[in-house]
Design an enzyme around this catalytic site. Sequence first.
Site, PDB file in Angstrom:
ATOM      1  CE  LYS A  19     -13.516  17.923 -20.323  1.00  0.00           C
ATOM      2  NZ  LYS A  19     -12.919  19.166 -20.988  1.00  0.00           N
TER       3      LYS A  19
ATOM      4  CD  GLU B 255      -5.929  17.544 -23.452  1.00  0.00           C
ATOM      5  OE1 GLU B 255      -5.520  17.135 -24.359  1.00  0.00           O
ATOM      6  OE2 GLU B 255      -7.214  18.212 -23.387  1.00  0.00           O
TER       7      GLU B 255
ATOM      8  CB  SER C 187     -19.903  19.486 -16.836  1.00  0.00           C
ATOM      9  OG  SER C 187     -19.435  19.562 -15.574  1.00  0.00           O
TER      10      SER C 187
END
Lengths: 258, 374
Positions: free
Chosen positions: B67, B89, B356
């Site tokens: 991210k 969010e 990830s």
Amino acid sequence: MSRIGKKFRDLKKSGRKAFIPYIMTGHPDIARTRRLIHILEDSGADIIELGVPFSDPLADGPTIQQAAQTALQQGVTLRSVIEFVGGIRNVTQIPIILMTYYNPVFKYGEERFAADAARAGVDGVIIPDLPPDEAGTLIKHSRAHGLDTIFLLAPTSTAPRIERVTKASTGFIYYVSITGITGSKLSMDLSIESHIAAIREKSGTPIAVGFGISTPEEAAAVSRFADGVIVGSAIVKQAGRPDEEIRDYLNSLREAIR
Amino acid sequence: MPALDELDAAYRAIKKDREFLKELSQLQETYIGRPTPLYFSKRLTDYLGGARIYLKREDLAHTGAHKINNAIGQALLAKKMGKKRLIAETGAGQHGVATATGAALTGLECEIYMGSDDIARQSLNVFRMKLLGARVVEVSTGSRTLKDAINEGLRDWTTNVRTTHYVMGTVFGPHPFPSMVRDFQSVIGREAKKQILKAEGRLPDYLIACVGGGSNSIGLFNDFLGDHGVRMIGVEAGGKGIDSGEHAARFAGGSVGVLQGAKSYLLQDENGNVLGTHSVSAGLDYASVGPEHAHLRDTGRVKYTYACDEEALKAFELLSRTEGIIPALESAHAVSEASKLAPGLPKDQIIIVNLSGRGDKDVQHVARIKGIEL
């Protein structure tokens, strides 16, 4: 000319401004909605905006979000709202606009939606999450069936956007008085007035102002430069209160809008 | 719309701005810790007895997940645009942590919207965001998860659009978000391609990544889309199974719809209302999926499948024990698919799994599921 167009023309002739209240269909229940429509018309509403509940009402504040939840729990859908309008057309001819989000219309089918809504006696549609850029199909079918398509402008709208929205809008243009969601606090900004004047230079379509208007004072201030005043959350909040109290409130708004 | 036009113009400009790209690439190297390693997972490969499995170690990026690649890119962009405040969010909390980090790095204010169900299962990340100086706003409307956090974030953005940049965390939402987020994430696949060519002298046979909104998977896939020998698999959250109705498998159980400014596959009822979702992993618990994934699915370029909660939990433990790597529950869905696929493939085939994120954030949640008090 559509029923909405005629209404604005008649108001203009008599030097008056439109009072456009919003209520959520099926909040608190469908019998109450039927009653409220009668009260609204009786209190001098010119056009009624009927909310269609949606699971993810992006443009709405807490009041209308909750009203939508209540309506959804009772099984109110786009289809049932259209049928509901069909069912009250024998008692009222007031212009009715559906305010819905795009996905229910998309799922219903845009052509079928325009045909069914127009046949039931719906006069126009507002879809806050559908910009005119993406509305070609809906506009085409709405024109074919005589349904007005009302798009939104905001204080942040640029000249190219104003041009696009004025071209796509019929009936009236919905001017969002604030950057924000329904039911927010209105901060009356003088720039709105000049912005609206600029829009008028581009288009002769009537302009109604909404979002954040709750008091007669605010309604009066807005009606000085708008062709119509939309009041939503403040009325939705009172939907369940006794008829007389709502009538008093609606009358105070009606008197303020001139 | 004006805000999206403004963002689109700003993004197009910085995409070609040498100075911006240089600053971003320096931060990628010195702050995020890129390139992240491509690790040959020998013990897992031996255990499964088939194709050679490589892990792209996004879990080793700063803040513990992919991210950050997007959050730093958008924070820099917001700063260039003169915005004072970032909002975002978050589902699992990884994007919230990454955005809070980006805000701290660039000196911007930060507010993170998070569903109350997600706050309950990701309390560690909530505290991390607060440590980083962000305010966490609890969203208790709707399904109280990622979708509702996005709704609230978009409502905030509509209200404060002049001063605020909305940092969309995945390849969803209105244009330009899906392509912008893809571009910031595609560093994953660019690196992986170089790394596998160096390690094996050839391209991989399979790429596998989990798909929530779809940013880590697009990030890995994007650079390989033109390489026709490379097959790609996206893994959605099967939750308690497709028949149970409690899942987030949009391709297996959804239909085309429009939500939050994007047209894609959506879990919805016959009236177009969005259905509730379920996944053991908050980051995959979302009713729609990035529109580019819908395209890749319809053209057949990428195959989509799902892993159920139990399978993901099994893979979570498998990777921990065989490799000493605790994966995020989201990434465990991809590991699960690899563990199904690898044994049936010849030993000279190569699979790259996008790891990830790391699993520290999920440890408490997994313990709770196993009935263990910490």
